[in-house]
Design a protein around this motif. Structure first.
Motif, mmCIF file in Angstrom:
data_model
loop_
_atom_site.group_PDB
_atom_site.id
_atom_site.type_symbol
_atom_site.label_atom_id
_atom_site.label_comp_id
_atom_site.label_asym_id
_atom_site.label_seq_id
_atom_site.Cartn_x
_atom_site.Cartn_y
_atom_site.Cartn_z
ATOM 1 N N ASN A 1 0.835 -1.190 0.000
ATOM 2 C CA ASN A 1 0.000 0.000 0.000
ATOM 3 C C ASN A 1 0.875 1.246 0.000
ATOM 4 N N TRP A 2 0.416 2.301 -0.648
ATOM 5 C CA TRP A 2 1.218 3.522 -0.773
ATOM 6 C C TRP A 2 1.592 4.115 0.583
ATOM 7 N N LYS A 3 0.746 3.926 1.605
ATOM 8 C CA LYS A 3 0.992 4.546 2.908
ATOM 9 C C LYS A 3 2.173 3.900 3.631
ATOM 10 N N ILE A 4 2.455 2.637 3.351
ATOM 11 C CA ILE A 4 3.614 1.997 3.971
ATOM 12 C C ILE A 4 4.881 2.763 3.610
ATOM 13 N N ILE A 5 5.008 3.125 2.346
ATOM 14 C CA ILE A 5 6.201 3.854 1.902
ATOM 15 C C ILE A 5 6.223 5.260 2.482
ATOM 16 N N HIS A 6 5.072 5.934 2.478
ATOM 17 C CA HIS A 6 5.083 7.308 2.971
ATOM 18 C C HIS A 6 5.205 7.353 4.498
ATOM 19 N N ASP A 7 4.684 6.365 5.210
ATOM 20 C CA ASP A 7 4.965 6.259 6.644
ATOM 21 C C ASP A 7 6.477 6.276 6.882
ATOM 22 N N ASN A 8 7.172 5.496 6.075
ATOM 23 C CA ASN A 8 8.627 5.380 6.218
ATOM 24 C C ASN A 8 9.312 6.732 6.042
ATOM 25 N N PHE A 9 8.833 7.527 5.076
ATOM 26 C CA PHE A 9 9.448 8.833 4.837
ATOM 27 C C PHE A 9 9.062 9.858 5.904
ATOM 28 N N ASN A 10 8.055 9.534 6.704
ATOM 29 C CA ASN A 10 7.637 10.431 7.762
ATOM 30 C C ASN A 10 8.353 10.171 9.094
ATOM 31 N N GLU A 11 9.373 9.325 9.076
ATOM 32 C CA GLU A 11 10.139 9.106 10.304
ATOM 33 C C GLU A 11 11.578 8.714 9.957
ATOM 34 N N SER A 12 12.469 8.979 10.912
ATOM 35 C CA SER A 12 13.873 8.590 10.744
ATOM 36 C C SER A 12 14.283 7.525 11.762
ATOM 37 N N TYR A 13 13.311 7.005 12.482
ATOM 38 C CA TYR A 13 13.568 5.981 13.505
ATOM 39 C C TYR A 13 14.179 4.722 12.884
ATOM 40 N N HIS A 14 13.911 4.505 11.583
ATOM 41 C CA HIS A 14 14.400 3.304 10.913
ATOM 42 C C HIS A 14 15.845 3.428 10.438
ATOM 43 N N LEU A 15 16.434 4.619 10.489
ATOM 44 C CA LEU A 15 17.750 4.809 9.876
ATOM 45 C C LEU A 15 18.839 3.896 10.459
ATOM 46 N N PRO A 16 18.950 3.742 11.783
ATOM 47 C CA PRO A 16 20.015 2.862 12.285
ATOM 48 C C PRO A 16 19.874 1.411 11.832
ATOM 49 N N THR A 17 18.633 0.972 11.566
ATOM 50 C CA THR A 17 18.415 -0.414 11.137
ATOM 51 C C THR A 17 18.607 -0.575 9.640
ATOM 52 N N LEU A 18 17.948 0.281 8.855
ATOM 53 C CA LEU A 18 17.968 0.117 7.395
ATOM 54 C C LEU A 18 19.124 0.844 6.720
ATOM 55 N N HIS A 19 19.599 1.934 7.312
ATOM 56 C CA HIS A 19 20.643 2.744 6.668
ATOM 57 C C HIS A 19 21.799 3.026 7.636
ATOM 58 N N PRO A 20 22.403 2.026 8.230
ATOM 59 C CA PRO A 20 23.437 2.291 9.238
ATOM 60 C C PRO A 20 24.645 3.041 8.692
ATOM 61 N N GLU A 21 24.921 2.889 7.399
ATOM 62 C CA GLU A 21 26.096 3.533 6.813
ATOM 63 C C GLU A 21 25.983 5.059 6.789
ATOM 64 N N LEU A 22 24.749 5.598 6.900
ATOM 65 C CA LEU A 22 24.575 7.047 6.862
ATOM 66 C C LEU A 22 25.115 7.733 8.115
ATOM 67 N N SER A 23 25.274 6.985 9.199
ATOM 68 C CA SER A 23 25.647 7.609 10.466
ATOM 69 C C SER A 23 27.061 8.176 10.457
ATOM 70 N N THR A 24 27.874 7.814 9.474
ATOM 71 C CA THR A 24 29.243 8.330 9.437
ATOM 72 C C THR A 24 29.314 9.763 8.917
ATOM 73 N N PHE A 25 28.224 10.250 8.261
ATOM 74 C CA PHE A 25 28.292 11.613 7.728
ATOM 75 C C PHE A 25 26.969 12.379 7.836
ATOM 76 N N ILE A 26 25.936 11.759 8.426
ATOM 77 C CA ILE A 26 24.652 12.437 8.631
ATOM 78 C C ILE A 26 24.215 12.220 10.073
ATOM 79 N N GLU A 27 23.758 13.282 10.716
ATOM 80 C CA GLU A 27 23.241 13.182 12.072
ATOM 81 C C GLU A 27 21.852 12.559 12.053
ATOM 82 N N ASP A 28 21.741 11.302 12.493
ATOM 83 C CA ASP A 28 20.447 10.626 12.491
ATOM 84 C C ASP A 28 19.901 10.431 13.902
#
Length: 441
Positions: free
Chosen positions: A200-227
């Motif tokens: 469903n479209w809302k699953i994707i937009h829910d994801n863009f409405n939070e950054s709580y998932h960044l350490p799990t799904l995008h751990p590599e971003l923590s070296t140059f972005i404040e998450d």
């Protein structure tokens, strides 16, 4: 002799507004699976909000047109002789045939493939077969394509199916002025991807409405972005739009080391003639150094648009979720559009767009994009099924959980979302949908 400071002002980030109160409406699984809920969204929300119909650069000349599908509708947008853009439902008023097939082109007139009725660029019937055989009179000059509200802003062509909707700038309040320093309408779309996804479209937009998932799904971003949420600014607006401001050019408070320079921050520093070794032990100072260096060297390297940006915009990521389904991530060197749209018939599928736009820099022929280097030119439209090719490294990570979440939301064991404070934008998003469905908007 007086010395004129040619540098633009460097204001601090504007303060966050007081957030609107949250009611705590339940976020239940049927919102993502029910055909009845899908129909309510269509009738009471999708047909009443502003949508991005296309990229205005695709309409350089009168007669150039683009089409955009949403749900079961197709919208035709045409550049007019006076430079404006007019939009119409993409349907012949004679017998309901789809008038234009394909997503862009040029036409002097639009000819229906069924009975050869023709319409000029302004949507008026200009030729029909057997014009003397209509009891109600010749339709030429009288019958028109059904118009749709249309405006151009930020490099995009927008449309709204509600004739009584507020103007676009009012709908975008208060975020529209925040975009203006980026010069969006002078940029080039170098990435243009569309995929069908099994969620469903809302699953994707829910994801863009939070950054709580960044350490799990995008751990590599923590070296140059404040998450870390403690050092991130979240802005919720009464209009339903949201903004998240994440610092860039420094390791996150969540990073394995907040003092050491790691990949790719070291490469970012080298690109601006800064020695990564000079920041070992105090890596969080790199952000300010990058801002000063970009300010110093940007114009001579062709980045004249840096002069329009505040210091935080030179390094940071300003991530907007525009209600109901547009995500724009703004940076100094380009901006990204991510957009899930409802599937025409299936609530457990959606259509997902990924666009990337960059400024034109003299001497550059190639642009860095989320899928790697691409020519610095308007991209061709790539349409595929999710999984057949990449949507970009980070987008692929985001969508890696989408199908599994769709399955889980069907479970009798899921009753309601149990959210953190930093996920308030998710709660606000669903309450806005409820406001439209229940007649409060």
């Amino acid at each position: 002799m007086s010395v004129i400071n040619s540098q633009p002002p460097r204001p601090a980030a504007d303060p966050s507004p007081p957030p609107p109160p949250l009611r705590g409406d339940p976020i239940t699984g049927n919102r993502y699976t029910s055909r009845e809920f899908m129909a309510l969204e269509w009738d009471r929300m999708w047909t009443r909000v502003w949508h991005i119909g296309g990229w205005a650069a695709d309409l350089p000349q009168p007669g150039d047109y683009i089409t955009h599908g949403i749900g079961r509708e197709s919208i035709l947008m045409v550049r007019q002789e006076d430079g404006s853009v007019a939009a119409f439902y993409n349907v012949c008023p004679h017998r309901g045939n789809r008038l234009v097939h394909g997503d862009l082109g040029h036409a002097r007139v639009f000819t229906c493939s069924y009975h050869s009725w023709q319409f000029d660029r302004a949507g008026t019937t200009c030729r029909v077969q057997d014009p003397d055989d209509f009891p109600q009179g010749n339709p030429c000059g009288k019958v028109r394509l059904s118009p749709v509200r249309c405006e151009v802003w930020g490099g995009f062509v927008w449309f709204n199916m509600d004739p009584d909707a507020p103007p676009l700038r009012q709908f975008l309040d208060p975020v529209a002025p925040q975009f203006e320093k980026y010069g969006m309408d002078g940029q080039v779309r170098v990435l243009y991807l569309t995929a069908e996804v099994n969620c469903n479209w809302k699953i994707i937009h829910d994801n863009f409405n939070e950054s709580y998932h960044l350490p799990t799904l995008h751990p590599e971003l923590s070296t140059f972005i404040e998450d870390a949420y403690q050092d991130t600014m979240f802005d919720l607006y009464a209009s339903g739009h949201n903004r998240m401001r994440m610092k860039g050019g420094l390791p996150s408070l969540r990073a394995q080391s907040v003092t050491d320079v790691a990949q790719p921050l070291d490469d970012i520093l080298r690109a601006w003639d800064l020695d990564p070794a000079a920041f070992q032990g105090h890596a969080r100072d790199a952000r300010r150094a990058l801002q000063e260096q970009k300010r110093r060297l940007g114009r001579e390297r062709g980045f004249a648009h840096y002069d329009l940006l505040d210091d935080d915009q030179l390094t940071d990521y300003h991530h907007y979720t525009l209600f109901p389904n547009i995500s724009l991530t703004m940076s100094a060197d380009g901006f990204q559009l991510l957009r899930p749209q409802p599937h025409p018939t299936d609530p457990e599928k959606c259509i997902f767009d990924h666009w990337y736009m960059v400024p034109v820099v003299p001497g550059q022929t190639e642009a860095a994009t989320p899928v790697g280097p691409r020519p610095l030119a308007e991209a061709e439209h790539e349409i595929f099924t999710h999984g057949d090719q990449t949507l970009g490294f980070v987008a692929d990570q985001d969508l890696s959980i989408a199908v599994g979440q769709q399955l889980g939301l069907r479970s009798r064991g899921f009753k309601d979302a149990y959210l953190t404070g930093q996920e308030a934008r998710v709660r606000r998003f669903h309450e806005m949908i409820n406001d439209y469905i229940e007649g409060r908007r």
